[in-house]
Design an enzyme around this catalytic site. Structure first.
Site, PDB file in Angstrom:
ATOM      1  N   LYS A  85      44.361  45.573  26.606  1.00 25.82           N
ATOM      2  CA  LYS A  85      44.227  44.600  27.698  1.00 25.82           C
ATOM      3  C   LYS A  85      44.348  43.191  27.128  1.00 25.82           C
ATOM      4  CE  LYS A  85      41.254  45.013  31.730  1.00 25.82           C
ATOM      5  NZ  LYS A  85      39.850  45.095  32.139  1.00 25.82           N
TER       6      LYS A  85
HETATM    7  C1  E4P Z   1      39.274  45.348  35.591  1.00 24.55           C
HETATM    8  O1  E4P Z   1      40.190  45.541  34.837  1.00 24.55           O
HETATM    9  C2  E4P Z   1      38.522  44.092  35.615  1.00 24.55           C
HETATM   10  O2  E4P Z   1      38.112  43.726  34.338  1.00 24.55           O
HETATM   11  C3  E4P Z   1      37.345  44.132  36.560  1.00 24.55           C
HETATM   12  O3  E4P Z   1      37.690  44.855  37.733  1.00 24.55           O
HETATM   13  C4  E4P Z   1      36.834  42.748  36.889  1.00 24.55           C
HETATM   14  O4  E4P Z   1      35.887  42.828  37.915  1.00 24.55           O
HETATM   15  P1  E4P Z   1      34.855  41.663  38.254  1.00 24.55           P
HETATM   16  O5  E4P Z   1      35.571  40.624  39.036  1.00 24.55           O
HETATM   17  O6  E4P Z   1      33.806  42.350  39.078  1.00 24.55           O
HETATM   18  O7  E4P Z   1      34.324  41.117  36.959  1.00 24.55           O
END
Ligand code: E4P
Length: 222
Positions: A85
């Protein structure tokens, strides 16, 4: 068919939803690991890979392009299902990292994206997955549902490979509307996933049928 990823690094939670037969992959980030306390980072990633035979996204944490590329290569060496990522930095650094990791044959998930332009750039740089943060995008004044529809359409028209993951999900309704808009993948917090089978009318219907069955059995005994 739409895919469901779990937005968690909790082993008991992952085990629970694997038993439901609905888990296609897992996404993690720094906040998700913080909520796991003092676990061994690499070991936890490997444990998740043992539980789910699908893409497991692990987020880079360094700052410079060479450091981010090296960190991504290290993660990718841990397990064949690890997806690296990489954040969409405003200076284009993340795009360079994705491009270099893609050239090295490493799968990537470009993350923290709020806009259509960001998604398209990430896909062009070679990202395997492009992550739209549904609620954070809305908070930034964007229209995430329109972005989902537009990205899915352009990806189809021009054969863009980046699969759209919709994250930052806060309600079951967010999941439903994102799926209906054409999202390829939803990454869902376990708290929300647990609510998804629930419906008051289903509960009432089950109770009604249970009662009918008891009445039926009582007649047979007479
Ligand atoms: C997924 O890849 C993201 O990191 C995650 O859904 C972020 O979510 P949040 O906005 O609740 O931190």
């Amino acid at each position: 068919m739409v895919q469901i990823f779990l937005d968690t690094a909790s082993l008991p939670e992952i085990e629970e939803f694997v038993r439901w037969g609905i888990v296609d992959g897992v996404t993690t980030n720094q906040k998700i690991f913080l909520s796991e306390g003092g676990v061994d980072f690499k070991q936890r990633v490997l444990d998740i890979c043992d539980l789910v035979n699908g893409p497991i996204s692990v987020e880079t944490t360094k700052s410079t392009v060479p450091d981010l590329v090296a960190e991504g290569k290290d993660y990718a060496s841990w397990h064949k299902n690890v997806v690296v990522k990489v954040a969409m930095y405003g200076d284009g650094r993340g795009l360079e990292v994705v491009s270099r990791l893609t050239s090295a044959g490493i799968k990537t998930n470009m993350t923290v994206m709020m806009s259509y332009n960001q998604l398209v750039l990430a896909a062009k740089a070679g990202a395997t997955y492009v992550s739209l943060f549904y609620n954070r995008s809305k908070e930034a004044g964007e229209n995430p549902l329109q972005i989902i529809k537009d990205y899915v359409a352009i990806a189809k028209e021009f054969g863009l490979k980046g699969r759209l993951i919709v994250g930052s999900i806060r309600t079951p309704e967010d999941v439903a509307v994102s799926m209906a808009a054409g999202a390829h993948i939803l990454t869902v917090p376990t708290k929300i996933l647990r609510q998804m089978p629930q419906n008051k009318r289903s509960d009432e219907t089950i109770a009604e049928f249970d009662k009918a069955w008891q009445d039926f059995l009582a007649i047979k005994k007479q």
